[in-house]
Design a protein around this motif. Sequence first.
Motif, PDB file in Angstrom:
ATOM      1  N   GLY A 115      45.430  -0.220 -51.068  1.00 11.25           N
ATOM      2  CA  GLY A 115      45.678   0.340 -52.350  1.00 11.25           C
ATOM      3  C   GLY A 115      47.155   0.960 -52.654  1.00 11.25           C
ATOM      4  N   CYS A 116      47.856   1.038 -51.555  1.00 11.71           N
ATOM      5  CA  CYS A 116      49.073   1.762 -51.717  1.00 11.71           C
ATOM      6  C   CYS A 116      49.944   1.118 -50.712  1.00 11.71           C
ATOM      7  CB  CYS A 116      49.017   3.247 -51.673  1.00 11.71           C
ATOM      8  SG  CYS A 116      48.170   3.809 -50.028  1.00 11.71           S
ATOM      9  N   ILE A 117      51.266   1.495 -50.891  1.00 11.82           N
ATOM     10  CA  ILE A 117      52.299   0.878 -49.824  1.00 11.82           C
ATOM     11  C   ILE A 117      53.540   1.776 -49.626  1.00 11.82           C
ATOM     12  CG2 ILE A 117      53.506  -0.278 -51.817  1.00 11.82           C
ATOM     13  CD1 ILE A 117      52.884  -1.710 -48.284  1.00 11.82           C
ATOM     14  N   ARG A 118      54.076   2.106 -48.566  1.00  6.46           N
ATOM     15  CA  ARG A 118      55.370   2.762 -48.415  1.00  6.46           C
ATOM     16  C   ARG A 118      56.442   2.121 -48.762  1.00  6.46           C
ATOM     17  NH1 ARG A 118      59.311   3.685 -44.456  1.00  6.46           N
ATOM     18  NH2 ARG A 118      58.463   1.826 -43.574  1.00  6.46           N
ATOM     19  N   LEU A 119      57.232   2.835 -49.820  1.00  4.10           N
ATOM     20  CA  LEU A 119      58.558   2.132 -50.267  1.00  4.10           C
ATOM     21  C   LEU A 119      59.417   2.037 -49.313  1.00  4.10           C
ATOM     22  CD1 LEU A 119      58.098   3.671 -53.829  1.00  4.10           C
ATOM     23  CD2 LEU A 119      57.597   1.499 -53.313  1.00  4.10           C
ATOM     24  N   ILE A 120      60.603   1.061 -49.308  1.00  7.36           N
ATOM     25  CA  ILE A 120      61.538   0.727 -48.582  1.00  7.36           C
ATOM     26  C   ILE A 120      62.843   0.779 -49.254  1.00  7.36           C
ATOM     27  CG2 ILE A 120      62.442  -0.442 -46.493  1.00  7.36           C
ATOM     28  CD1 ILE A 120      59.848  -1.732 -45.709  1.00  7.36           C
ATOM     29  N   PHE A 121      63.658   1.869 -49.226  1.00 11.99           N
ATOM     30  CA  PHE A 121      64.742   1.898 -50.206  1.00 11.99           C
ATOM     31  C   PHE A 121      65.962   1.702 -49.434  1.00 11.99           C
ATOM     32  CE2 PHE A 121      61.906   4.807 -52.339  1.00 11.99           C
ATOM     33  CZ  PHE A 121      62.053   4.572 -53.677  1.00 11.99           C
ATOM     34  N   ILE A 135      44.691   4.393 -64.007  1.00  9.99           N
ATOM     35  CA  ILE A 135      43.174   3.907 -64.308  1.00  9.99           C
ATOM     36  C   ILE A 135      43.219   2.367 -63.616  1.00  9.99           C
ATOM     37  CG2 ILE A 135      41.008   3.793 -65.211  1.00  9.99           C
ATOM     38  CD1 ILE A 135      41.401   6.361 -64.110  1.00  9.99           C
ATOM     39  N   GLU A 136      44.351   1.760 -63.363  1.00 11.25           N
ATOM     40  CA  GLU A 136      44.114   0.621 -63.102  1.00 11.25           C
ATOM     41  C   GLU A 136      43.557   0.240 -61.798  1.00 11.25           C
ATOM     42  OE1 GLU A 136      47.237  -3.628 -62.675  1.00 11.25           O
ATOM     43  OE2 GLU A 136      47.612  -1.769 -64.115  1.00 11.25           O
ATOM     44  N   PRO A 137      42.579  -0.666 -61.449  1.00 14.07           N
ATOM     45  CA  PRO A 137      42.180  -0.769 -60.311  1.00 14.07           C
ATOM     46  C   PRO A 137      43.155  -1.088 -59.056  1.00 14.07           C
ATOM     47  CG  PRO A 137      40.697  -1.982 -61.681  1.00 14.07           C
ATOM     48  CD  PRO A 137      42.171  -1.391 -62.496  1.00 14.07           C
ATOM     49  N   LEU A 138      42.858  -0.478 -58.082  1.00 16.45           N
ATOM     50  CA  LEU A 138      43.723  -0.937 -56.718  1.00 16.45           C
ATOM     51  C   LEU A 138      43.464  -2.058 -56.167  1.00 16.45           C
ATOM     52  CD1 LEU A 138      44.137   2.871 -55.322  1.00 16.45           C
ATOM     53  CD2 LEU A 138      45.401   1.714 -57.148  1.00 16.45           C
ATOM     54  N   GLY A 139      44.399  -2.571 -55.789  1.00 16.26           N
ATOM     55  CA  GLY A 139      44.331  -3.929 -54.794  1.00 16.26           C
ATOM     56  C   GLY A 139      45.023  -3.720 -53.419  1.00 16.26           C
ATOM     57  N   PRO A 191      57.974  14.544 -51.176  1.00 10.95           N
ATOM     58  CA  PRO A 191      58.585  13.551 -52.062  1.00 10.95           C
ATOM     59  C   PRO A 191      57.868  12.328 -52.256  1.00 10.95           C
ATOM     60  CG  PRO A 191      59.827  14.510 -50.243  1.00 10.95           C
ATOM     61  CD  PRO A 191      58.418  14.989 -50.045  1.00 10.95           C
ATOM     62  N   PRO A 192      58.231  11.695 -53.355  1.00 12.17           N
ATOM     63  CA  PRO A 192      57.451  10.349 -53.877  1.00 12.17           C
ATOM     64  C   PRO A 192      57.978   9.349 -52.905  1.00 12.17           C
ATOM     65  CG  PRO A 192      59.357  10.956 -55.559  1.00 12.17           C
ATOM     66  CD  PRO A 192      59.129  12.215 -54.312  1.00 12.17           C
ATOM     67  N   THR A 193      56.892   8.874 -52.070  1.00 14.35           N
ATOM     68  CA  THR A 193      57.596   7.631 -50.979  1.00 14.35           C
ATOM     69  C   THR A 193      56.631   6.502 -51.030  1.00 14.35           C
ATOM     70  OG1 THR A 193      56.383   8.959 -49.338  1.00 14.35           O
ATOM     71  CG2 THR A 193      58.675   9.557 -49.375  1.00 14.35           C
ATOM     72  N   HIS A 194      55.309   6.668 -51.796  1.00 12.49           N
ATOM     73  CA  HIS A 194      54.439   5.631 -51.737  1.00 12.49           C
ATOM     74  C   HIS A 194      54.124   5.235 -53.170  1.00 12.49           C
ATOM     75  CE1 HIS A 194      54.223   6.699 -47.510  1.00 12.49           C
ATOM     76  NE2 HIS A 194      53.307   5.841 -47.512  1.00 12.49           N
ATOM     77  N   ALA A 195      53.699   3.883 -53.348  1.00 15.36           N
ATOM     78  CA  ALA A 195      53.415   3.412 -54.676  1.00 15.36           C
ATOM     79  C   ALA A 195      51.838   2.903 -54.588  1.00 15.36           C
ATOM     80  CB  ALA A 195      54.267   2.313 -55.129  1.00 15.36           C
ATOM     81  N   PHE A 196      51.221   3.058 -55.806  1.00 11.80           N
ATOM     82  CA  PHE A 196      49.851   2.280 -55.714  1.00 11.80           C
ATOM     83  C   PHE A 196      50.043   0.939 -56.068  1.00 11.80           C
ATOM     84  CE2 PHE A 196      48.570   6.771 -57.001  1.00 11.80           C
ATOM     85  CZ  PHE A 196      47.534   7.041 -55.999  1.00 11.80           C
ATOM     86  N   VAL A 197      49.196   0.082 -55.551  1.00  9.59           N
ATOM     87  CA  VAL A 197      49.358  -1.340 -55.895  1.00  9.59           C
ATOM     88  C   VAL A 197      48.084  -1.656 -56.694  1.00  9.59           C
ATOM     89  CG1 VAL A 197      49.154  -3.842 -54.540  1.00  9.59           C
ATOM     90  CG2 VAL A 197      50.346  -1.656 -53.652  1.00  9.59           C
TER      91      VAL A 197
END
Length: 427
Positions: A416-422, A408-412, A368-374
């Motif tokens: 570079g990614c974060i776990r999402l809290i719903f 292709i946006e550079p990660l920060g 499942p989609p649980t994380h987002a790129f930053v």
Amino acid sequence: MFSLGQENISTSPASTKGPVKYGELIVLGCNGSLPTGDKGRRKSRFALCRRNKANGVKPSTVHSPGTPQAAKAVNNKEQHSISYTLSRAQTVVVEYTQDSNTDMFQIGRSTETAIDFVVTDTLPGGHGHADGQTVQSTISRFACRIICQRNPPYAARIYAAGFDSSKNIFLGEKAAKWRMQDGQMDGLTTNGVLVMHPRHGFSQASKPGLWREMSVCGNVFTLRETRSSQQRGKMVDPESNELVDGSLVDLCGATLLWRTAEGLAQTPTVKHLEALRQELNAGRPQCPVGLNTLAFPSLRRKDVVDERQPWAYLRCGHVHGYHGWGGRRDPEVEPECQERECPMCRTRGPYKPLWLGCEAGFYVDAEPPTHAFVPCGHVCSEKTTAYWSQIPLPHGTHTFHAACPFCIEPLGGESGCIRLIFQSPLD
């Protein structure tokens, strides 16, 4: 799936399910389709399938400079050849002959019919492709060619440079070139063709490999100091130009992911991603402040911000609906780049709409989609974000940085990614 669309392709003698597929090339930064739509040979992914008639070629005769045979080979439009210009007066010509056991596919910026897959420069942020008339492209018109074995195991090998409509490849005076021990010539193209083979395949256990440069004859080299340096890197003998599932091919302006037919069979489909989206929405996530129900828009509407669109503070991961407060106005910073303060935990960071990653070929698993790129906000599985955030993608002519495969946006941020809290519904 996309088919070749340019030349008839043969079906498997042992199967009636369709053509034998060697694999697919997927352009990083397109998230399922080109911003202007997939048209003809210009699209976001390209299937390499067995042709009705073999069109592969292999090197044969080497003609010394100034001989009549050399000039004849170059001028013969039915004969493939590669010309290595050593000086104004000296050009070595290598004649190529037909190979009935292989199929050849060519990739480049040119729209000439010799190119099977037309690739243009990809702009970061998923804002589309650079217009070659207004932005000087660094992608070669005839960038590379892939030679596929017509019989199992259908090995696909990559070579720098492609043949033009006259079936010629010309390496000018300034191109790096040399004579090998067996008498054959070899060389590198201006900006080079870089390849990275992942370790442990393309799966949850995948780790990035090292970037290498491929020569015109398919030999493997360490990287030059800069893309266009005339000094070649060191030859890496044990390594191969054979593409494996998850290999990345960089053309200096666009990066392509190679997926084998076997690898794609194990990859989640768009239908599966749609089911994950519906499952996520069925959980009725809520904005913890406005208490309104949030929903990811359909994959078809992946670029239009919806009123129920989930937004997230990408430093802490708290998911909200959109609200216009919480930011400190800085006139020198673009509004979309300004940081906001999360009302849940007071953490300050980027505040962005969340988008589902729609290109199934970029996923290393079907979770499942649980994380987002930053900081772009593209959402996919944890293992997929972890894999891509480790990969240094070529940027410009001499730098590398990790980037979101969907835009292709550079990660920060730290990883570079974060776990999402719903926030679940209170009822």
